[in-house]
Every structure is written in structure tokens, then in C-alpha cells.
Scaffold this active site. Sequence first.
Site, PDB file in Angstrom:
ATOM      1  N   GLU A  63       0.508  -1.193  -0.152  1.00 46.51           N
ATOM      2  CA  GLU A  63       0.329  -0.170  -0.167  1.00 46.51           C
ATOM      3  C   GLU A  63       1.102   1.342  -0.091  1.00 46.51           C
ATOM      4  O   GLU A  63       0.641   2.406   0.448  1.00 46.51           O
ATOM      5  CB  GLU A  63      -0.753   0.246   1.008  1.00 46.51           C
ATOM      6  N   GLU A 263      -9.273   4.114   3.729  1.00 43.97           N
ATOM      7  CA  GLU A 263      -8.864   2.890   2.867  1.00 43.97           C
ATOM      8  C   GLU A 263      -8.894   4.131   1.485  1.00 43.97           C
ATOM      9  O   GLU A 263     -10.477   3.788   0.627  1.00 43.97           O
ATOM     10  CB  GLU A 263      -9.808   2.159   2.796  1.00 43.97           C
TER      11      GLU A 263
END
Length: 293
Positions: A63, A263
Site C-alpha cells: 500500500e 482506505e
Amino acid sequence: MPHSLNRPYDFQTLLNDLHELNSYPFIEIVEIARSVEGRPIWEVSLGNGPRKVHMNGSFHANEWITSAAVMAFIKEYAKAIACNRLIGGVSAQQLFAANSLSIVPMVNPDGVELVINGPAKNRRNELLELNEGSEDFSQWKANIRGVDLNNQYPANWEIEKQRKEPKSPAPRDYPGDQPLSEPEAIAMAQLQEQKRFDRLLAFHTQGAEFYWGYEGQEPEEASRLAEAFERASGYQSVRYIDSHAGYKDWYINEFKGAGFTVELGIGCNPLPLSQFHEVCLAANKICIEALKE
């Protein structure tokens, strides 16, 4: 300001950006710890206000786009402060005066390096074994020892330990043999214990949503912030999910602060570079709301 990224955001790119930020006299950059492989974990601080806000990126290795997004925000915010400009329609200098902002842009530098640049020679065989023999490390989330750093915190850690697969070090989801076993996770816990942040935003990918409750321990202001984040970004506000042992979970449980797991983006990790502009727009809006509200 247009945001573009022409290559994956690795540790060297972070160092280059930190060097650029050093030119601002009101920014402080401090090494708060070292990773398993000895890479510095940096904290960027700016602002002298009474409200203490913390943000971070790249708890999870694949990520890494979150590191690029939070650094893009810092650079834009710093320029607006220096030039006495607005950011998101708000005076940057007013935000600076109201908040003391702490950002750890890359919590898991070893994992990011593994995903982007592959294993170091001295760990190659060990990491290939953990990765089931595959040379493709793009799906690796854990730190370099195969421990998921966002499953490391003493907030019902035992539940995650019992139900999580695998039961040993792996590219993702292994919570370790005990809470806070990894230097990167320890560093982030110590930072909160020392500074006692009023608000916390942990940036992850993906889903275009954010989580903000834990076991009913979240403060009333978290609900108001969640509404502001949802309105500004278009991301879905999710109060509770069946998950424990995350940094946000521990923060809310222990310190009763307004904590958020954001997110960014939509799709499969690692998100494609083509999404970076959209990811930055959403992150910037949420960051500004966290400083403004």
C-alpha cells in the site's frame, strides 16, 4: 495542483522528498526508530497549535501509494503555509496555528522496498520461502519478518491470533507471536504514548471508505468528523467492522481518541499509478477536514 506519480514510491523517493521538505524552517523531521533492516522511520512535524493530529502511511508494504499521498499533502500544505495561501478553501496559516501535525509517511520501509525493488541478497532465500517460492512480491503486506504490522496491537489481539491464518510468518495477516513484537509497531505505539494525539488517521488502500469506531470507545467528535470526511471525499463512512489489533483499534481503545483507518482508492493492491491523482484528491480533502473541524 495536479498530482502525478511516474514510478512506485520507494524508500529512496521518500528520502528525496524529505530532503526537499528540509528547506522549510517550520518543518521538523526526526528519526523515531529503525526498521528490522535498519532503515530510519521518519516523523515529519509542523504546526504549533493545541490540537495534536497524527497521520501515517504504508503500515502495509503493498500500500506504498499511501506514502506518496501523505507526502503530496505535506508538500502542498507546506507551500500554502510558506506563501500564506489557502488550502482547500481554508487559510493554511490558521490550520498551522490550530494544529500540531505529526506524520509518519512510511511505517514499513523494509516491506515497501521488498514489494518495489525485491529482496536483498542476504534475505532472498528466506523471503522466497515465506512467499511460497514466488519471485513476485507485489502482494506482500507484512514487514520483512512476515508479521502484519496492523495486526500487532493489544486491542483484542488474542482474537486475531486465534482466527487468523496463517499461523506463522507470511506475506500477510500473521499477527506475530505476541503483540508489539516488531520494531515498527513498537515505534508507532511509543509515538502515541509520548505525544498523546487527539486525532489519528492511518492511510491504507483500498475501498474508498473509512472505519472509525471500536468497541463503543470512540468519542462523540469522531461521528462529526466522519460526517465531514464523507461529505468532503465521497468515501463511505463505516463505523464498525469485525476486526481487532489494528493501530486505530488500539488508539481508540486505549486513548479514547478520534481514530480513522482510511482506505484510499478502489481496486487491487498495489493500486495502479493511474489512480494517484484521485487518491491524492481524496486524501487531501480528508487531511484538511481533520485539521479544520
